[in-house]
Design an enzyme around this catalytic site. Structure first.
Site, PDB file in Angstrom:
ATOM      1  N   SER A 221      -6.824 -18.100  10.601  1.00 28.73           N
ATOM      2  CA  SER A 221      -5.554 -18.801  10.680  1.00 28.73           C
ATOM      3  C   SER A 221      -4.914 -18.831   9.282  1.00 28.73           C
ATOM      4  O   SER A 221      -4.843 -17.785   8.628  1.00 28.73           O
ATOM      5  CB  SER A 221      -5.819 -20.204  11.242  1.00 28.73           C
ATOM      6  OG  SER A 221      -4.654 -20.798  11.686  1.00 28.73           O
ATOM      7  N   ASP A 472      -3.832 -15.595  21.782  1.00 28.71           N
ATOM      8  CA  ASP A 472      -3.474 -16.546  20.728  1.00 28.71           C
ATOM      9  C   ASP A 472      -1.997 -16.416  20.389  1.00 28.71           C
ATOM     10  O   ASP A 472      -1.545 -15.344  19.980  1.00 28.71           O
ATOM     11  CB  ASP A 472      -4.332 -16.219  19.492  1.00 28.71           C
ATOM     12  CG  ASP A 472      -4.007 -17.095  18.301  1.00 28.71           C
ATOM     13  OD1 ASP A 472      -3.324 -18.122  18.471  1.00 28.71           O
ATOM     14  OD2 ASP A 472      -4.452 -16.739  17.184  1.00 28.71           O
ATOM     15  N   HIS A 497      -7.681 -17.783  19.258  1.00 27.08           N
ATOM     16  CA  HIS A 497      -7.521 -18.027  17.821  1.00 27.08           C
ATOM     17  C   HIS A 497      -8.857 -17.853  17.081  1.00 27.08           C
ATOM     18  O   HIS A 497      -9.802 -18.582  17.309  1.00 27.08           O
ATOM     19  CB  HIS A 497      -6.973 -19.446  17.636  1.00 27.08           C
ATOM     20  CG  HIS A 497      -6.241 -19.670  16.350  1.00 27.08           C
ATOM     21  ND1 HIS A 497      -5.286 -18.805  15.852  1.00 27.08           N
ATOM     22  CD2 HIS A 497      -6.302 -20.686  15.449  1.00 27.08           C
ATOM     23  CE1 HIS A 497      -4.800 -19.290  14.724  1.00 27.08           C
ATOM     24  NE2 HIS A 497      -5.393 -20.417  14.449  1.00 27.08           N
TER      25      HIS A 497
END
Lengths: 540, 540
Positions: A221, A472, A497
């Site tokens: 991320s 995601d 994710h």
């Protein structure tokens, strides 16, 4: 700075949606705690009484300073796996401001990092060092949800290091311990974080006499963005980076602005068209209840909010956005406890829960059943609060208000969320009101590359894996095709994710096992090349 | 930060020499004007009365605030060539602090830049933009001494842009207009300067709708370092860089610390062994005179100082260092007026002047004759001051006290200067006393690469020319051999400090003509590749 602002939105959209996007849908967690506000009481009151300018959970926590929650406060283990890793917790004396030399810039703070060297081959063997670039939360949380690093470290005789991002977890400068204003938060930037990592890594290698030990970066991320950017800006300090679910293109207009909500919506539509339609229709239904007499009371009862919760329309919309978006983000194929305790395939599970109600059931009752998959996966939560931040992610709102301006729209043609057209002006207004400063929305693309970022990565990048799962929504801003032989994209149709960074489980599907094998192959290649270069440079 | 300090000097050396190195021998000019000091009067007095802590010219100007000089104040033309270039003078609203988001960081200043677009082929033709990365002085001075850019621009239909470095010339933030303290100077850093250039260039292209126009960077000395570093950090903004006489390796212990003074000394020895020996022996001779009765008076008369000059030993040593070092740096093969009006081949000229005195002449009289080639090339200077700063270079001392810590020693085995062993501790002491802050001596290598810089440039750099002349003592810290096909070293045995950037003259030697042809070939290749890539990416 003379940069032309992005076009004004062509159709006005409820400010509420925008605010949710900006302050609520950070990478990892939706519910932000309260930054304190430097402005006077009247200004604060204005924000508190005028919902459009402050998301509900922030307003709530400003009022109540509550941090209790149905989510366990401890984040030191991923309970769904019982995976507990061991490490030493160390602290590094870090410079507050690397890029200026005012007396204030020389202040320091204690930056936490976690080290495990039990499998490390040592400096003499030039054994590698695996470094996780901490993102916007408590580093122990990331350490315990990044099993991949722990699992492969012994194969490489690698030291494992997790560095906490400044201003998160226990790495908070003194000035920001209790006072959150632009003056105290001003040094919370990605460039400062990258310089932190560079300095800490150099010092760590120096202390271990491991100057020749190659460093491989990992990050998911925002941490993945940092890993990739680090590789661009400090190639002399790390030999490669696995950047998982890193939306480095979600800036300016590098990718379609409506992609994020499109993907969340598609995830639900792919599970079930009726599920998608139910959610799409729920926003109006919810508003309608609020127009009824004692509407708020009805909603509170229906959703099961705790008695102290002031469930205004805005807060409830926020509550639902959070559920749908995060189920899409963490739509993992096995039960997890990353953000919340959740069953396997939460999107499908939520849709099934919504559809399992008898025919003719109330639309909002279905919505509650779906949201409960996210909020009450254990079935143990007696009632819901609207405010908590167990992983310490609150300050992402500051980053979103300064440099991490990631524009998003919701397009009625492909989204189950209310229509919204991105407006830079609204961002500026919000951030000015809230933090007293204006974003620098084009700074990230100036620093790290804009429309030509692929060209930059092709010519100047090397040894970067961009891994993305198409479930995601952040994959919208990800690098989804190979850029060169050594800047590669690993895309999985069913990945969520940064699922690849998680610990292996017995229920891992074949594609995930395969993806991790690919990642190991790349890392092995980087290391081989590094050692070959080293031998060539110093034949003795 | 935990970095081990460099070894303590093995032999104590006169602090004076170190001070001269640090504060005086900046890239372009030796005589710095006075930064004002934030400390109290007693501390200032201490510095003023204790020479080791403040170079003479700074002490002098603190006392007298004098800026008059024998050097013409106007710096807008290179009088030796009569080359006057025309340009528009523009100002850009620049952010004070790019790397933090405190309210203070949002302050802006007017950054001056010079533009000539008379030969520019225009945005539609994607004609190139040539940008000079301003260094530590008035940008007009650099513009008028960088004839190469002006001369080749028409060949490429290029726009010519010179950007002034923050805190120099007319680009001084309000806070530092009259008050020079660490608080006001703290934002004078190379990283901030690079970000300035990035933002200004992007804005300039945007305004001209020239997003597709390739930018080629030029820079000499510190400006050359900035050009090379910019290419590493902002490769998406410039396609290549000509970094002339850029000592990017003069940090930490990447190159021998005694190289700088070795080269100055060799320049003189190559002109004449006796010249070298005379200078080598002069330091003791000078000290001896000062031990005599009325020694200072004798020296002032001998050297021809103006009557208001307090010619203590320290100041006179400084005066001589300046002459020898700058004659070596600007040992051009034709008369110039870069730092001072000077004849062709000043080192040889100075040696001849020293030797032209009758046999048996006083050693110091010979020294005066040699130094006069530097200080009185025109023969028009009635007497010498010890303080002036016509090109506005004073603040290099701040940069040298913060991040631009370039260690140097003087080794009696190869130097005509007094022995000195570099001491980081002394630097720290001096800078702490003078500016109230301590250097970050290893920051530059953290940012831009340390021992592995060649490897970094090989893998991540491209389209950089490092040009160096071996007469130039700064070549000690230069890149002197090719790193890759596109990161190349152009080394000339007889070149001095960024001579290749100067305007062509009829007396240019063949090697210089050839060097500039090579540079043009590289630039042409960068442009060809750029346009080919562009066509490939957008075939229409």
């Amino acid at each position: 700075m003379g940069w032309a602002p992005l076009p004004t939105p062509s159709s006005p959209a409820p400010a509420i949606i925008f605010l949710i996007i900006l302050l609520s849908f950070t990478f990892e967690y939706s519910i932000a705690a309260a930054p304190s506000i430097s402005s006077n009481g009247a200004g604060l009151l204005h924000r508190l009484t005028h919902p459009p300018f402050t998301p509900a959970h922030i307003r709530a926590s400003l009022l109540h300073h509550q941090s209790s929650s149905h989510i366990p406060k401890s984040s030191s283990s991923d309970q769904s796996h019982g995976a507990i890793y061991t490490y030493k917790t160390l602290f590094y004396t870090q410079t507050l401001d690397h890029f200026s030399f005012t007396p204030f810039s020389y202040r320091t703070f204690r930056q936490r990092y976690l080290v495990n060297d039990e499998h490390w081959g040592g400096a003499r063997r030039r054994a590698p060092i695996f470094v996780y670039c901490g993102n916007e939360g408590d580093i122990e949380w990331f350490a315990n949800n990044t099993g991949f690093m722990w699992e492969i470290a012994p194969l490489y005789s690698a030291m494992v290091v997790f560095i906490e991002h400044r201003y998160y977890g226990q790495s908070i400068p003194d000035i920001a311990q209790s006072n959150h204003t632009a003056e105290t938060l001003g040094y919370l930037t990605s460039e400062q974080a990258l310089a932190d990592y560079a300095g800490l890594i150099r010092d760590l290698k120096h202390k271990h006499l491991a100057e020749d030990s190659p460093v491989v970066l990992f990050g998911g991320s925002y941490g993945g963005m940092l890993a990739a950017w680090f590789r661009l800006k400090y190639p002399h300090i790390a030999i490669g980076a696995l950047a998982s679910s890193a939306p480095i293109l979600q800036f300016d207009d590098l990718v379609p602005l409506d992609g994020f909500y499109r993907i969340v919506s598609e995830d639900f539509k792919n599970a079930s068209t009726s599920c998608f339609e139910t959610i799409r229709d729920s926003w109006d239904a919810l508003s309608t209840v609020y127009e009824e007499s004692r509407g708020q009371e009805k909603v509170a009862k229906l959703f099961g909010f705790c008695s102290n919760v002031s469930a205004d329309l805005w807060s409830v919309q926020d509550f639902l956005y959070t559920a749908w978006v995060y189920m899409a983000m963490t739509d993992y194929p096995y039960p997890t406890n990353f953000l919340q305790p959740m069953p396997a395939n939460p999107v499908e599970t939520a849709c099934k829960a919504m559809e399992s109600l008898p025919q003719g059931s109330d639309l909002l009752a279905r919505i509650v059943a779906g949201a409960n998959v996210y909020y009450n996966g254990t079935g143990q939560v007696p009632c819901f609060q609207l405010s908590s931040d167990p992983h310490g992610l609150a300050l992402w709102s500051w980053q979103a208000c300064t440099e991490m301006v990631m524009p998003m729209s919701s397009n009625p043609n492909n989204s189950m969320f209310p229509a919204y057209t991105y407006s830079l002006q609204s961002t500026i207004k919000l951030c000015s009101d809230y933090y007293g400063i204006s974003p620098r929305p084009h700074w990230i693309t100036l620093q790290f590359g804009g429309p030509d970022i692929r060209q930059v990565l092709k010519r100047f990048g090397s040894n970067i894996i961009f891994s993305n799962g198409l479930l995601d929504p952040w994959s919208n801003g990800g690098v989804l095709s190979d850029i060169s032989d050594s800047v590669v994209a690993l895309v999985t149709a069913k990945g969520a994710h940064h699922v690849d960074l998680r610990a292996a489980t017995e229920s891992d599907p074949g594609w995930l096992v395969q993806q991790r094998e690919e990642e190991k192959k790349h890392i092995s290649r980087w290391l081989r090349l590094y050692y070959a270069d080293l031998r060539a440079a110093r034949p003795t």
